[in-house]
Scaffold this active site. Structure first.
Site, PDB file in Angstrom:
ATOM      1  N   ASP A 181       6.598   5.186  12.124  1.00 40.83           N
ATOM      2  CA  ASP A 181       6.108   5.124  10.753  1.00 40.83           C
ATOM      3  C   ASP A 181       6.678   6.335   9.994  1.00 40.83           C
ATOM      4  O   ASP A 181       6.522   7.472  10.442  1.00 40.83           O
ATOM      5  CB  ASP A 181       4.581   5.227  10.845  1.00 40.83           C
ATOM      6  CG  ASP A 181       3.882   4.883   9.550  1.00 40.83           C
ATOM      7  OD1 ASP A 181       2.769   4.362   9.614  1.00 40.83           O
ATOM      8  OD2 ASP A 181       4.448   5.163   8.483  1.00 40.83           O
TER       9      ASP A 181
ATOM     10  N   ASP B 173       8.701   0.654   5.821  1.00 42.50           N
ATOM     11  CA  ASP B 173       8.775   1.977   6.454  1.00 42.50           C
ATOM     12  C   ASP B 173       8.127   2.042   7.841  1.00 42.50           C
ATOM     13  O   ASP B 173       7.784   3.114   8.312  1.00 42.50           O
ATOM     14  CB  ASP B 173       8.135   3.027   5.534  1.00 42.50           C
ATOM     15  CG  ASP B 173       6.630   2.870   5.449  1.00 42.50           C
ATOM     16  OD1 ASP B 173       6.132   1.762   5.667  1.00 42.50           O
ATOM     17  OD2 ASP B 173       5.950   3.862   5.165  1.00 42.50           O
ATOM     18  N   GLU B 174       7.987   0.910   8.488  1.00 48.63           N
ATOM     19  CA  GLU B 174       7.342   0.871   9.807  1.00 48.63           C
ATOM     20  C   GLU B 174       8.039  -0.123  10.712  1.00 48.63           C
ATOM     21  O   GLU B 174       8.312  -1.242  10.293  1.00 48.63           O
ATOM     22  CB  GLU B 174       5.914   0.319   9.692  1.00 48.63           C
ATOM     23  CG  GLU B 174       4.864   1.277   9.286  1.00 48.63           C
ATOM     24  CD  GLU B 174       3.530   0.561   9.208  1.00 48.63           C
ATOM     25  OE1 GLU B 174       3.176  -0.152  10.143  1.00 48.63           O
ATOM     26  OE2 GLU B 174       2.863   0.712   8.179  1.00 48.63           O
TER      27      GLU B 174
END
Length: 400
Positions: free
Chosen positions: A9, A111-112
């Site tokens: 993350d 974003d993960e």
DNA sequence: TCTGGGGTCCTAGGACCC
DNA sequence: TCTGGGGTCCTAGGACCC
């Protein structure tokens, strides 16, 4: 069967990426070292905090709160606009780095990612060490930091990456849940949001441990399928796979908060046309057809309503979607002052290249040709190159 | 001082069919 | 004089995620 999973993350993703990009372009101030936020446009009534620096966080600034509140907490806060193209660029770079370790990478959001390393670690390689290596490589090669969650269960890996930030790695193996997970308040559990917390609290469930130890039949009785899901999560039994094969989208939508409340259907239609153009363009780019059209309105009291309609046949043309969207808008509109309008297409199906029905050939050909011409121009010269006659008409009306 | 936008999944009720 | 039950499809709304 135990898996070897990492959840990675990006810390303060949108803000970090903006900071890195600005440094790259000669900016000397690192946004991450000052109170700063990525924020929407306040003049257009989209003024909420999208992302924040850790310094801003220390002032109590929270994601999704109005910018004026952030400013009240820290008058000197620096506000930068969002830039989704930039975010996609950084997201892609990160994804490519992860692919060096395993092909089983699931892009869970921009974003993960989840990485399944079960079959990809060589003898002697350690999951935690690999996590550390990835974390350090990202920092060195890209100049931003990530958090890494390590587990033998997908959901536990996700919870672990959230523990202490930034630039940290945490393990949360099934064998560690009593010690590390069960003491946490219930709201820390994935999928337990602000509506469910009070309901669970009323049942005497305050920690994730309380949830894990509750009779699952009671949870199912009170929450249905959702109750069983969160019970499994709390017991480290999600058993979910890393879905590394990229799934096709199930729906595509765009919505917009209007710069002022709108009280006429004619004016709403102008925005509706723009939204349908955007949505249908994206649909065609994905090479898919829609079978359902959906229109949403939010009034000035924040009440959301929506209507949808299943189509007689699948389509990807602007005009066909627009005709239905206009009908739905008429059904929905009761004369309220409208704050937001949205259009979605759902029930998407993939285009079969060689099976174009007679209907398509006859009825859709004109629409399709028009769309093709417009799409090609948009691809070549940028999305905003063309506007429809209705929009032009409206803007000239406004001026006069 | 006034609250974004893009998604997924689930539920519940009504229509309709056998 | 009362009114099955199971299944599927469609729609509206809501919770949750980032």
């Amino acid at each position: 069967m135990d898996r070897k999973i990492l959840h990675i993350d990006v810390n303060n993703a949108f803000l970090s990426w903006t900071a890195v990009d600005r440094l790259k372009h000669g900016e000397t101030l690192d946004l991450r070292t000052v109170p700063s936020i990525v924020g929407g446009d306040e003049e257009k009534r989209r003024g909420i905090v999208v992302a924040k620096s850790n310094v801003a966080k220390k002032f109590g600034i929270q994601t999704a709160e109005p910018i004026y509140m952030a400013r009240r907490k820290c008058p000197s806060v620096l506000i930068v606009p969002a830039n989704h193209e930039l975010y996609e660029e950084y997201s892609d770079k990160l994804y490519k780095l992860f692919l060096e370790y395993t092909e089983k990478v699931e892009r869970f959001s921009i974003d993960e990612c989840f990485l399944d390393l079960t079959e990809y670690l060589k003898p002697g390689e350690d999951l935690v060490k690999t996590g550390i290596e990835i974390k350090e490589r990202v920092k060195k090669e890209f100049n931003f930091t990530v958090n890494v969650g390590v587990s033998d269960d997908k959901i536990l890996a996700k919870v672990a990456s959230d523990f202490e930030k930034p630039d940290k790695i945490h393990t949360l193996f099934k064998s560690e849940i009593e010690e590390k997970l069960w003491k946490l308040p219930i709201g820390e559990m994935f999928l337990v949001g602000k509506k469910s917390v009070p309901k669970l609290n009323r049942m005497g469930i305050r920690t994730i441990g309380d949830l894990a130890k509750t009779d699952k039949a009671v949870l199912i009785k009170n929450f249905g399928k959702y109750g069983y899901t969160i019970w499994k999560y709390a017991n480290g039994e999600s058993n979910e796979d890393v879905n590394y094969i990229q799934e096709k989208p199930k729906g595509i939508g765009n919505s917009v908060t209007l710069p002022y409340d709108v009280g006429s259907i004619e004016e709403l239609e102008v925005t509706l046309v723009e939204l349908v153009q955007k949505v249908s363009y994206r649909l065609r780019k994905k090479n898919m057809y829609a079978t359902v059209v959906n229109v949403q309105l939010k009034n000035n009291e924040f009440k959301m309503v929506s209507h949808q309609k299943k189509l007689m046949h699948r389509t990807d043309t602007t005009n066909e979607i627009l005709v239905v969207a206009k009908e739905l808008l008429k059904e929905l509109y009761t004369g309220d002052l409208i704050r937001l309008i949205g259009v979605r297409v759902d029930g998407l199906i993939e285009k079969e290249e060689f099976q174009i029905s007679m209907f398509d050939m006859k009825e859709e050909s004109k629409n399709r040709k028009l769309d093709n011409v417009i799409d090609n121009l948009k691809d070549k010269y940028g999305y905003d190159i063309l506007t429809r006659a209705t929009e032009l008409k409206n803007s000239s009306e406004k001026k006069s």
